[in-house]
Scaffold this motif. Structure first.
Motif, PDB file in Angstrom:
ATOM      1  N   LYS A   1      34.863  35.097  38.112  1.00 59.09           N
ATOM      2  CA  LYS A   1      36.155  34.413  38.068  1.00 59.09           C
ATOM      3  C   LYS A   1      36.261  33.366  39.179  1.00 59.09           C
ATOM      4  CE  LYS A   1      41.124  35.201  37.725  1.00 59.09           C
ATOM      5  NZ  LYS A   1      41.433  34.009  38.531  1.00 59.09           N
ATOM      6  N   GLN A   2      35.797  33.738  40.382  1.00 65.03           N
ATOM      7  CA  GLN A   2      35.826  32.788  41.495  1.00 65.03           C
ATOM      8  C   GLN A   2      34.980  31.555  41.182  1.00 65.03           C
ATOM      9  OE1 GLN A   2      35.967  36.113  45.068  1.00 65.03           O
ATOM     10  NE2 GLN A   2      34.972  34.181  45.463  1.00 65.03           N
ATOM     11  N   SER A   3      33.820  31.775  40.573  1.00 64.21           N
ATOM     12  CA  SER A   3      32.932  30.662  40.255  1.00 64.21           C
ATOM     13  C   SER A   3      33.559  29.740  39.219  1.00 64.21           C
ATOM     14  CB  SER A   3      31.589  31.188  39.743  1.00 64.21           C
ATOM     15  OG  SER A   3      30.895  31.885  40.755  1.00 64.21           O
ATOM     16  N   VAL A   4      34.153  30.328  38.187  1.00 67.20           N
ATOM     17  CA  VAL A   4      34.808  29.515  37.155  1.00 67.20           C
ATOM     18  C   VAL A   4      35.926  28.682  37.761  1.00 67.20           C
ATOM     19  CG1 VAL A   4      36.260  29.634  35.096  1.00 67.20           C
ATOM     20  CG2 VAL A   4      34.203  31.045  35.253  1.00 67.20           C
ATOM     21  N   ASP A   5      36.648  29.262  38.707  1.00 72.49           N
ATOM     22  CA  ASP A   5      37.800  28.580  39.306  1.00 72.49           C
ATOM     23  C   ASP A   5      37.418  27.519  40.331  1.00 72.49           C
ATOM     24  OD1 ASP A   5      39.488  30.128  37.788  1.00 72.49           O
ATOM     25  OD2 ASP A   5      39.915  31.582  39.369  1.00 72.49           O
ATOM     26  N   THR A   6      36.275  27.714  41.028  1.00 73.88           N
ATOM     27  CA  THR A   6      36.004  26.848  42.183  1.00 73.88           C
ATOM     28  C   THR A   6      34.651  26.164  42.202  1.00 73.88           C
ATOM     29  OG1 THR A   6      35.092  28.639  43.566  1.00 73.88           O
ATOM     30  CG2 THR A   6      37.495  28.365  43.574  1.00 73.88           C
ATOM     31  N   SER A   7      33.658  26.675  41.472  1.00 72.94           N
ATOM     32  CA  SER A   7      32.322  26.092  41.565  1.00 72.94           C
ATOM     33  C   SER A   7      32.201  24.833  40.712  1.00 72.94           C
ATOM     34  CB  SER A   7      31.253  27.102  41.130  1.00 72.94           C
ATOM     35  OG  SER A   7      29.969  26.506  41.159  1.00 72.94           O
TER      36      SER A   7
ATOM     37  N   THR B   1      30.319  28.446  44.967  1.00 70.92           N
ATOM     38  CA  THR B   1      31.676  28.974  44.799  1.00 70.92           C
ATOM     39  C   THR B   1      32.408  28.918  46.137  1.00 70.92           C
ATOM     40  OG1 THR B   1      30.943  30.435  43.011  1.00 70.92           O
ATOM     41  CG2 THR B   1      32.979  31.045  44.136  1.00 70.92           C
TER      42      THR B   1
ATOM     43  N   LYS C   1      34.618  39.746  39.626  1.00 68.20           N
ATOM     44  CA  LYS C   1      35.392  38.953  40.581  1.00 68.20           C
ATOM     45  C   LYS C   1      34.647  37.670  40.938  1.00 68.20           C
ATOM     46  CE  LYS C   1      37.681  39.132  45.094  1.00 68.20           C
ATOM     47  NZ  LYS C   1      37.969  39.959  46.300  1.00 68.20           N
TER      48      LYS C   1
ATOM     49  N   GLN D   1      30.378  24.650  35.121  1.00 69.46           N
ATOM     50  CA  GLN D   1      30.566  24.093  33.779  1.00 69.46           C
ATOM     51  C   GLN D   1      29.279  23.474  33.248  1.00 69.46           C
ATOM     52  OE1 GLN D   1      33.909  21.459  33.321  1.00 69.46           O
ATOM     53  NE2 GLN D   1      33.502  21.076  31.157  1.00 69.46           N
TER      54      GLN D   1
END
Length: 356
Positions: free
Chosen positions: A166-172, A220, A163, A176
């Protein structure tokens, strides 16, 4: 530190059952079902006979235990699923690379199906089938590396690794750059340090990578905070001890949790253990079981005669009981079958059984 798994199949079983640490769990777990489905598919593809088809319909009983905290940031799922797919592969007679199978259960489990030092390739294919693991070097290459796992919290973490990822990929905003720029360079340098048995370089790279991972978590939204005050005290403790000795003898790394893994060479294990007793003493109730796993000699001098002053300079508040317990272990050799029947976790007489 280890996980054990026993799997049994029988035409007499009326349903699938799963126990984890002696407690029955729901079998309706997508990751578990995916592993089982793929193993059965490979078994039928390999054998393709009526007997294999019939056998794949039998219900399965699975019992698994681990001797370290579950879901607390110590890779219990990696160990568990590595055991699971290894046992499934044996019981269904499946050959070949099983790291891809393990990844269906837990991403990091693909690394745990091999011993020694292992690299997990992220892969390029959309279906993820090329995201597998390969051994970088066998256990024998650098056999004197040991680890002290400082268990700060043994309860289940609030935010699971998957979880949080996924949060990090979406918001951090950091993730990248970290994944595309930092990690590839670190992996190349880490492998070179392993090949050369260069502890100092490996330590600096490992600690930097750990710090970056938790920086991504904190960036995140909402932030994912795994490390706590004791975790940060351990970080300062490691740097302070290294400074006292004038060289890097200890490296830390924190996975998705507050618990620290301190890697050292065998020659420094006892000195580190003695230093931990000074800076993070156990409560009277913890005394007998504070150190677990491989033995340590606490009579060794930790070379910290003025540890109270050092603790003050490192901003470490010495209190009893800040660490729950410590596990002394070393580099593992991967899953292996246990032939001692007394160690089996299931006691019924099934037609097929594997214990890893």
């Amino acid at each position: 530190m280890c996980a054990k798994t026993t799997i049994a199949i029988s035409k007499d079983f009326t349903k699938d059952l799963f126990w984890l640490n002696n407690e029955e769990q729901t079998f309706d777990n997508p990751r578990l079902l995916n592993c089982l489905k793929e193993v059965r598919r490979r078994a039928f593809e390999k054998h393709g006979d009526k007997n294999s088809a019939e056998r794949s319909k039998y219900h399965v009983h699975i019992a698994s235990t681990n001797n370290f905290p579950t879901a607390a940031g110590l890779a219990s799922s990696a160990a568990g699923y590595a055991c699971l797919v290894s046992a499934l592969a044996r019981i269904y007679d499946v050959d070949g690379d099983i790291s891809e199978l393990a990844r269906l259960g837990s991403g990091s489990a693909c690394r745990s199906v091999y011993g020694g030092f292992v690299e997990w390739f992220r892969g390029d294919l959309e279906d993820g089938t090329d995201s597998v693991a390969h051994q970088v070097a066998p256990l024998e290459h650098w056999h004197d590396l040991h680890v002290l796992v400082l268990v700060v919290a043994d309860s289940k973490k609030i935010v699971s690794s998957s979880k949080a990822m996924k949060q990090s990929v979406d918001t951090s905003g950091f993730v990248q750059h970290w994944a595309e720029v930092c990690v590839p360079k670190q992996i190349t340098s880490i492998k070179e340090a392993i090949y050369n048995k260069d502890f100092t370089t490996l330590a600096n790279l490992t600690m930097t990578a750990s710090n970056q991972l938790h920086a991504v978590c904190q960036a995140t939204f909402p932030p994912v905070i795994y490390m706590n005050d004791t975790s940060h005290s351990i970080v300062r403790f490691v740097h302070a001890i290294n400074a006292v000795h004038g060289q890097t003898n200890i490296m830390y790394t924190f996975d998705a949790g507050p618990n620290a893994c301190l890697f050292v060479r065998k020659s420094f294990v006892d000195k580190l253990a003695s230093a931990i007793m000074k800076f993070f003493p156990p409560s009277p109730e913890q005394q007998e079981t504070y150190f677990r796993g491989l033995t340590v000699d606490l009579s060794q001098d930790c070379s910290c005669t003025h540890y109270d002053q050092l603790a003050k300079e490192a901003n470490i508040n010495i209190e009893r009981g800040k660490i729950k317990f410590i596990i002394h272990s070393k580099i593992g050799d991967g899953p292996r079958e246990i032939t001692d029947n007394s160690q089996h976790l299931l006691d019924r007489k099934e037609i097929g059984r594997a214990h890893v």
